[in-house]
Motif scaffolding. Sequence first.
Motif, PDB file in Angstrom:
ATOM      1  N   SER A  73      50.329  38.748  32.175  1.00  0.00           N
ATOM      2  CA  SER A  73      49.701  39.922  31.553  1.00  0.00           C
ATOM      3  C   SER A  73      48.492  40.385  32.350  1.00  0.00           C
ATOM      4  O   SER A  73      48.292  41.582  32.566  1.00  0.00           O
ATOM      5  N   ARG A  74      47.680  39.407  32.792  1.00  0.00           N
ATOM      6  CA  ARG A  74      46.504  39.751  33.595  1.00  0.00           C
ATOM      7  C   ARG A  74      46.906  40.394  34.910  1.00  0.00           C
ATOM      8  O   ARG A  74      46.297  41.375  35.351  1.00  0.00           O
ATOM      9  N   THR A  76      49.670  42.077  35.625  1.00  0.00           N
ATOM     10  CA  THR A  76      50.184  43.426  35.369  1.00  0.00           C
ATOM     11  C   THR A  76      49.049  44.402  35.098  1.00  0.00           C
ATOM     12  O   THR A  76      49.037  45.540  35.592  1.00  0.00           O
ATOM     13  N   GLU A  77      48.076  43.947  34.319  1.00  0.00           N
ATOM     14  CA  GLU A  77      46.929  44.791  33.990  1.00  0.00           C
ATOM     15  C   GLU A  77      46.138  45.168  35.244  1.00  0.00           C
ATOM     16  O   GLU A  77      45.768  46.327  35.449  1.00  0.00           O
ATOM     17  N   ASN A  78      45.878  44.178  36.099  1.00  0.00           N
ATOM     18  CA  ASN A  78      45.102  44.448  37.318  1.00  0.00           C
ATOM     19  C   ASN A  78      45.881  45.246  38.348  1.00  0.00           C
ATOM     20  O   ASN A  78      45.299  45.993  39.137  1.00  0.00           O
ATOM     21  N   ASP A  81      45.491  48.873  37.599  1.00  0.00           N
ATOM     22  CA  ASP A  81      44.110  49.312  37.447  1.00  0.00           C
ATOM     23  C   ASP A  81      43.712  50.132  38.674  1.00  0.00           C
ATOM     24  O   ASP A  81      43.716  49.624  39.796  1.00  0.00           O
ATOM     25  N   SER A 275      44.723  38.641  40.901  1.00  0.00           N
ATOM     26  CA  SER A 275      44.090  38.669  39.592  1.00  0.00           C
ATOM     27  C   SER A 275      42.748  37.967  39.582  1.00  0.00           C
ATOM     28  O   SER A 275      41.844  38.344  38.844  1.00  0.00           O
TER      29      SER A 275
END
Length: 393
Positions: A73-74, A76-78, A81, A275
Amino acid sequence: MIKLEKSFYSKASMYSFFAVLILFFSMWVSTSNFLHIDMALLGYMISSFIFAIGLGIRMSFWLYRKATSRVASRSTENLFDKERLKRSAKSIFRTLIDNIILQKFIFRRGIYRGIQHIMISWGCLISFGVTFGLTFGWFRFDLIDPETYQVVVFNIPTMTMAAHGLFAELVYNALNIGAIMVMIGVCMALYRRLTNYDVKVTQRFEFDILPLLILLAVTATGLFLTISYTFLDGWMHHYMSLTHQVTVVIMLMYFPFGKLFHVPIRPLAAAVPMSYQEIVKVDTKACKGCGQPYSNDDQIADVQAILKAQNIDFKLADGTYLSDYCTGCRRRIRVMKQMNMEAPMGDPYGPVNTNNGIHISGFGKKRSEEFYGMDKKAREDSKEENEHEPVSR
């Protein structure tokens, strides 16, 4: 999506179904409505579909793990971004070159292990790429004239090549090249595991030796097929082709549930440095004890979230968590707790004076006279004494 999940026994079965469906569709497209299927590879095709089901199930359970899910999840989020896009792209490219292509992380453990690992990994990647490509019809070679082949990729004609040229010979023998690389690496690995006593103590047959034997059986039988039709006029070719097919099926069945599973997992590790990369004064986290930057904000937040999800509580009396402290401060806190003493805040590297008068040096740095409050003159006198002291033989 929830209604769709109810149509399957589990999420793992749903993901495996879609994996097979995607493979089936890609095969339909690349073979021109199943017109160019090679029936000689039918056994490999069926076992490859079963392999895809097993891999989908294992990948699903791997992603269900608390730590893996949080890191994914981290990442994918980064990755999406916009502020971190340049940093993320640079980090992924560097990790791809260093860890996946060159595999420097293995060479740091020794040249022998580095050569052994890079032979096995790249040999397997070449072999898997060629085998799956031919089995599912993702690429094929159409004869244009007696001296020319055309490479067709997903039913799209691409480059042409001379039937007897150097490039064609490399393409024809791609599987042999991959098999030779795997065989060299496997033999090196077996020799090390059978002769190195440090390795023999910790290894397990079903986890460390069995995958090497399976790879050795696949490569040996595959290379014998080439020797059979090249030098022996096809002697034993039919029986060895069946034997080779059996070894490949066994390897594909074992792959998702054994040590070889790390082959598709390792490339995903390229997202970890992306990440948890650090830029000083931007996203580094300061230690609650000594104030020194020691880690990444995202990494510490993920560690605390993962531990909380698993009901592992490292919360201290002052409301902070053990992960909020650097390594030196954690060691100091641990020792002070074991001695039933309150952990002091401040310099984690200074000496600890215990209740029973024992003087313990600082944690995390080299022992130094500075920890004991010696003045400059005393340190110089001590240094001169050590220099003039005779060395015992």
